[in-house]
Motif scaffolding. Sequence first.
Motif, PDB file in Angstrom:
ATOM      1  N   GLN A 117       0.821  -1.212   0.000  1.00 15.21           N
ATOM      2  CA  GLN A 117       0.000   0.000   0.000  1.00 15.21           C
ATOM      3  C   GLN A 117       0.857   1.265   0.000  1.00 15.21           C
ATOM      4  OE1 GLN A 117      -2.888  -0.251   3.186  1.00 15.21           O
ATOM      5  NE2 GLN A 117      -3.500  -2.326   2.628  1.00 15.21           N
ATOM      6  N   SER A 118       2.159   1.142  -0.245  1.00 18.21           N
ATOM      7  CA  SER A 118       3.025   2.304   0.009  1.00 18.21           C
ATOM      8  C   SER A 118       3.983   2.645  -1.123  1.00 18.21           C
ATOM      9  CB  SER A 118       3.806   2.089   1.307  1.00 18.21           C
ATOM     10  OG  SER A 118       4.801   1.093   1.132  1.00 18.21           O
ATOM     11  N   HIS A 119       3.619   2.336  -2.370  1.00 17.13           N
ATOM     12  CA  HIS A 119       4.482   2.722  -3.494  1.00 17.13           C
ATOM     13  C   HIS A 119       4.728   4.230  -3.431  1.00 17.13           C
ATOM     14  CE1 HIS A 119       1.643  -0.479  -4.422  1.00 17.13           C
ATOM     15  NE2 HIS A 119       2.441  -0.959  -5.339  1.00 17.13           N
ATOM     16  N   GLY A 120       5.986   4.606  -3.389  1.00 19.32           N
ATOM     17  CA  GLY A 120       6.328   6.041  -3.434  1.00 19.32           C
ATOM     18  C   GLY A 120       6.355   6.726  -2.074  1.00 19.32           C
ATOM     19  N   THR A 173       9.941   3.870   0.964  1.00 19.27           N
ATOM     20  CA  THR A 173       9.642   2.582   1.598  1.00 19.27           C
ATOM     21  C   THR A 173       9.965   1.493   0.578  1.00 19.27           C
ATOM     22  OG1 THR A 173       7.320   2.659   0.893  1.00 19.27           O
ATOM     23  CG2 THR A 173       7.828   3.501   3.110  1.00 19.27           C
ATOM     24  N   GLY A 174      10.468   0.390   1.097  1.00 21.70           N
ATOM     25  CA  GLY A 174      10.925  -0.684   0.216  1.00 21.70           C
ATOM     26  C   GLY A 174      12.437  -0.737   0.157  1.00 21.70           C
ATOM     27  N   SER A 175      13.087   0.275   0.761  1.00 16.32           N
ATOM     28  CA  SER A 175      14.558   0.299   0.730  1.00 16.32           C
ATOM     29  C   SER A 175      15.161   0.147   2.124  1.00 16.32           C
ATOM     30  CB  SER A 175      15.038   1.622   0.113  1.00 16.32           C
ATOM     31  OG  SER A 175      14.651   2.723   0.917  1.00 16.32           O
ATOM     32  N   PHE A 176      14.319  -0.169   3.119  1.00 15.51           N
ATOM     33  CA  PHE A 176      14.813  -0.213   4.506  1.00 15.51           C
ATOM     34  C   PHE A 176      15.196  -1.607   4.984  1.00 15.51           C
ATOM     35  CE2 PHE A 176      12.594   3.780   4.278  1.00 15.51           C
ATOM     36  CZ  PHE A 176      13.325   4.622   5.083  1.00 15.51           C
ATOM     37  N   GLY A 177      14.561  -2.632   4.419  1.00 18.06           N
ATOM     38  CA  GLY A 177      14.764  -3.977   4.953  1.00 18.06           C
ATOM     39  C   GLY A 177      15.688  -4.815   4.076  1.00 18.06           C
ATOM     40  N   ASP A 178      15.724  -6.120   4.365  1.00 16.55           N
ATOM     41  CA  ASP A 178      16.473  -7.042   3.507  1.00 16.55           C
ATOM     42  C   ASP A 178      15.759  -7.181   2.163  1.00 16.55           C
ATOM     43  OD1 ASP A 178      18.525  -8.040   5.436  1.00 16.55           O
ATOM     44  OD2 ASP A 178      16.711  -8.529   6.553  1.00 16.55           O
ATOM     45  N   ALA A 179      14.437  -7.101   2.217  1.00 16.41           N
ATOM     46  CA  ALA A 179      13.633  -7.183   0.998  1.00 16.41           C
ATOM     47  C   ALA A 179      12.296  -6.520   1.284  1.00 16.41           C
ATOM     48  CB  ALA A 179      13.422  -8.645   0.598  1.00 16.41           C
ATOM     49  N   ASP A 200       4.124   9.745  -9.280  1.00 17.30           N
ATOM     50  CA  ASP A 200       4.438  10.897  -8.413  1.00 17.30           C
ATOM     51  C   ASP A 200       3.355  11.958  -8.521  1.00 17.30           C
ATOM     52  OD1 ASP A 200       6.659   9.868  -7.212  1.00 17.30           O
ATOM     53  OD2 ASP A 200       8.097  10.801  -8.585  1.00 17.30           O
ATOM     54  N   GLN A 201       2.860  12.155  -9.722  1.00 22.46           N
ATOM     55  CA  GLN A 201       1.762  13.115  -9.925  1.00 22.46           C
ATOM     56  C   GLN A 201       0.505  12.643  -9.178  1.00 22.46           C
ATOM     57  OE1 GLN A 201       2.041  15.964 -11.300  1.00 22.46           O
ATOM     58  NE2 GLN A 201      -0.127  16.483 -11.052  1.00 22.46           N
ATOM     59  N   GLN A 202       0.228  11.336  -9.253  1.00 16.03           N
ATOM     60  CA  GLN A 202      -0.935  10.773  -8.548  1.00 16.03           C
ATOM     61  C   GLN A 202      -0.789  10.974  -7.033  1.00 16.03           C
ATOM     62  OE1 GLN A 202      -3.331  10.319 -10.967  1.00 16.03           O
ATOM     63  NE2 GLN A 202      -3.909   8.548  -9.755  1.00 16.03           N
ATOM     64  N   ILE A 203       0.433  10.772  -6.555  1.00 15.82           N
ATOM     65  CA  ILE A 203       0.683  10.904  -5.111  1.00 15.82           C
ATOM     66  C   ILE A 203       0.477  12.354  -4.680  1.00 15.82           C
ATOM     67  CG2 ILE A 203       2.514  10.798  -3.358  1.00 15.82           C
ATOM     68  CD1 ILE A 203       3.553   8.272  -4.911  1.00 15.82           C
ATOM     69  N   LEU A 204       0.946  13.286  -5.499  1.00 15.75           N
ATOM     70  CA  LEU A 204       0.737  14.712  -5.161  1.00 15.75           C
ATOM     71  C   LEU A 204      -0.749  15.027  -5.078  1.00 15.75           C
ATOM     72  CD1 LEU A 204       3.426  16.643  -7.247  1.00 15.75           C
ATOM     73  CD2 LEU A 204       3.333  16.274  -4.773  1.00 15.75           C
ATOM     74  N   HIS A 219       1.886  12.758   8.089  1.00 17.47           N
ATOM     75  CA  HIS A 219       3.232  12.284   7.763  1.00 17.47           C
ATOM     76  C   HIS A 219       3.559  12.815   6.372  1.00 17.47           C
ATOM     77  CE1 HIS A 219       6.659   9.764   6.945  1.00 17.47           C
ATOM     78  NE2 HIS A 219       6.532   9.103   8.080  1.00 17.47           N
ATOM     79  N   ASP A 220       4.651  13.597   6.289  1.00 19.16           N
ATOM     80  CA  ASP A 220       5.005  14.229   5.006  1.00 19.16           C
ATOM     81  C   ASP A 220       5.182  13.227   3.878  1.00 19.16           C
ATOM     82  OD1 ASP A 220       5.001  16.606   6.236  1.00 19.16           O
ATOM     83  OD2 ASP A 220       7.198  16.801   6.396  1.00 19.16           O
ATOM     84  N   GLY A 221       5.627  12.012   4.226  1.00 16.14           N
ATOM     85  CA  GLY A 221       5.942  11.032   3.189  1.00 16.14           C
ATOM     86  C   GLY A 221       4.811  10.066   2.890  1.00 16.14           C
ATOM     87  N   ALA A 222       3.631  10.304   3.473  1.00 17.63           N
ATOM     88  CA  ALA A 222       2.503   9.379   3.242  1.00 17.63           C
ATOM     89  C   ALA A 222       1.980   9.519   1.816  1.00 17.63           C
ATOM     90  CB  ALA A 222       1.380   9.678   4.234  1.00 17.63           C
ATOM     91  N   VAL A 223       1.450   8.419   1.271  1.00 14.95           N
ATOM     92  CA  VAL A 223       0.896   8.473  -0.088  1.00 14.95           C
ATOM     93  C   VAL A 223      -0.619   8.245  -0.114  1.00 14.95           C
ATOM     94  CG1 VAL A 223       3.053   7.907  -1.261  1.00 14.95           C
ATOM     95  CG2 VAL A 223       1.541   6.046  -0.516  1.00 14.95           C
ATOM     96  N   TYR A 224      -1.212   8.010   1.063  1.00 13.16           N
ATOM     97  CA  TYR A 224      -2.667   7.925   1.193  1.00 13.16           C
ATOM     98  C   TYR A 224      -3.296   6.936   0.210  1.00 13.16           C
ATOM     99  CZ  TYR A 224      -1.833  11.832   4.215  1.00 13.16           C
ATOM    100  OH  TYR A 224      -1.361  12.617   5.230  1.00 13.16           O
TER     101      TYR A 224
END
Length: 372
Positions: free
Chosen positions: A167-170, A178-184, A254-258, A282-287
């Motif tokens: 649920q958190s692309h972008g 998100t997606g770059s913090f863990g092992d996978a 990115d446009q969709q997220i904005l 949260h500034d980085g939320a994508v809703y």
Amino acid sequence: MGSRDHSLRIPRESPGLLFARHRAEIDAAIARVFDRGRFILGEEVAAFEAEFASYLGVRHVVGVASGTQALGFALRAAGIEPGDEVITVSMTFAATAIAIAEIGARPVFVDVDAKTRCMDPAALEAAIGPATAAILPVHLHGIPAPMDAIVAIAQRHGLALVEDCAQSHGAEIAGRRTGSFGDAAAFSFYPTKILGCAGDGGAVATNDAAIAERLRRLRHYGFDQAGQAIELGSNGRLDEIQAAILRVLLPKIDQQILRRRKLAAEYQHHLGEMPVGLPPAHDGAVYHQYAIAVEQRDSVRARLLNTHGVDTGIHYPVGVHEHPLFARREVALPVTERLVRQLLSLPISPEVAEGHIGDISSALSESIGACR
Ligand SMILES: Cc1ncc(COP(=O)(O)O)c(C=O)c1O
């Protein structure tokens, strides 16, 4: 019941409208695949994997057949084996836990923090035991989980860390996706997701070359380069047509997220004085969802639909630990159990919600008043 004027007629979401807007490009992408005549593991999947890896800021992406499969493959590639315990949340879509169980591991559910609605780091740490092998946080509704604390706990205890990014692309934490913090990290491209395809699809992101290599094997029967099965894999590939469609939509997210963030800000403006709990700021939320906590949720929901024509969603009606399959009723998760009975997802998809946030908010206000 008030008059049934259905003045708004706002559906909850409508991925078909987004596809329709980009229909010519999507048609051209599909035609490209047919012209080439290669439908499995060809240029489109390879190109999409490279483009999505670059978007996420990770070294490798491996396209798979669904988000559920992405989770299972990610866990296995990170070394999780049958009998291992994986700590996750119950406040999620059930597939998070199903993927754990499907590979023979055991989901251990912990509560969420009432404010973030994501994994509570203190509850996580308290649940770690001798059989714990991995942590699986979920960036619920597109709000990033508190990864700084979770990564620190994983490192301190030597545990694998797999993110559920369905649920958190972008979504970002201090400029890092998100997606770059863990092992996978596992992504779903189910049509209603922030990045969705026209069917089922998923992907795993990782910075680890050995994990990426194992993922490529797991999605392709467990075959080595010589086409011989060296471990138990599956047929779990993303196909060329879906990859071609995802390549059309990726540059637009990115446009969709904005647009989603703008709608969330409008909701915040209109709902600020109402007796509802707002999603965390949260500034980085994508809703991916815009879920408010409201008393008398089911009556309010029915009135919104029947009197005002506003369709809403429930994500999710019970905690996963309350599903019969998991039967963890002995587990007390008070925050989760309260939130699942209060959360109501308001329309936030730009295609259906833009221009209507004021009207939806007024309808909500009227419905809350009428249901008191
Ligand atoms: C949090 C979460 N995890 C996992 C999944 C499973 O993804 P899929 O439906 O693509 O298998 C979804 C969505 O469907 C989800 O929302």
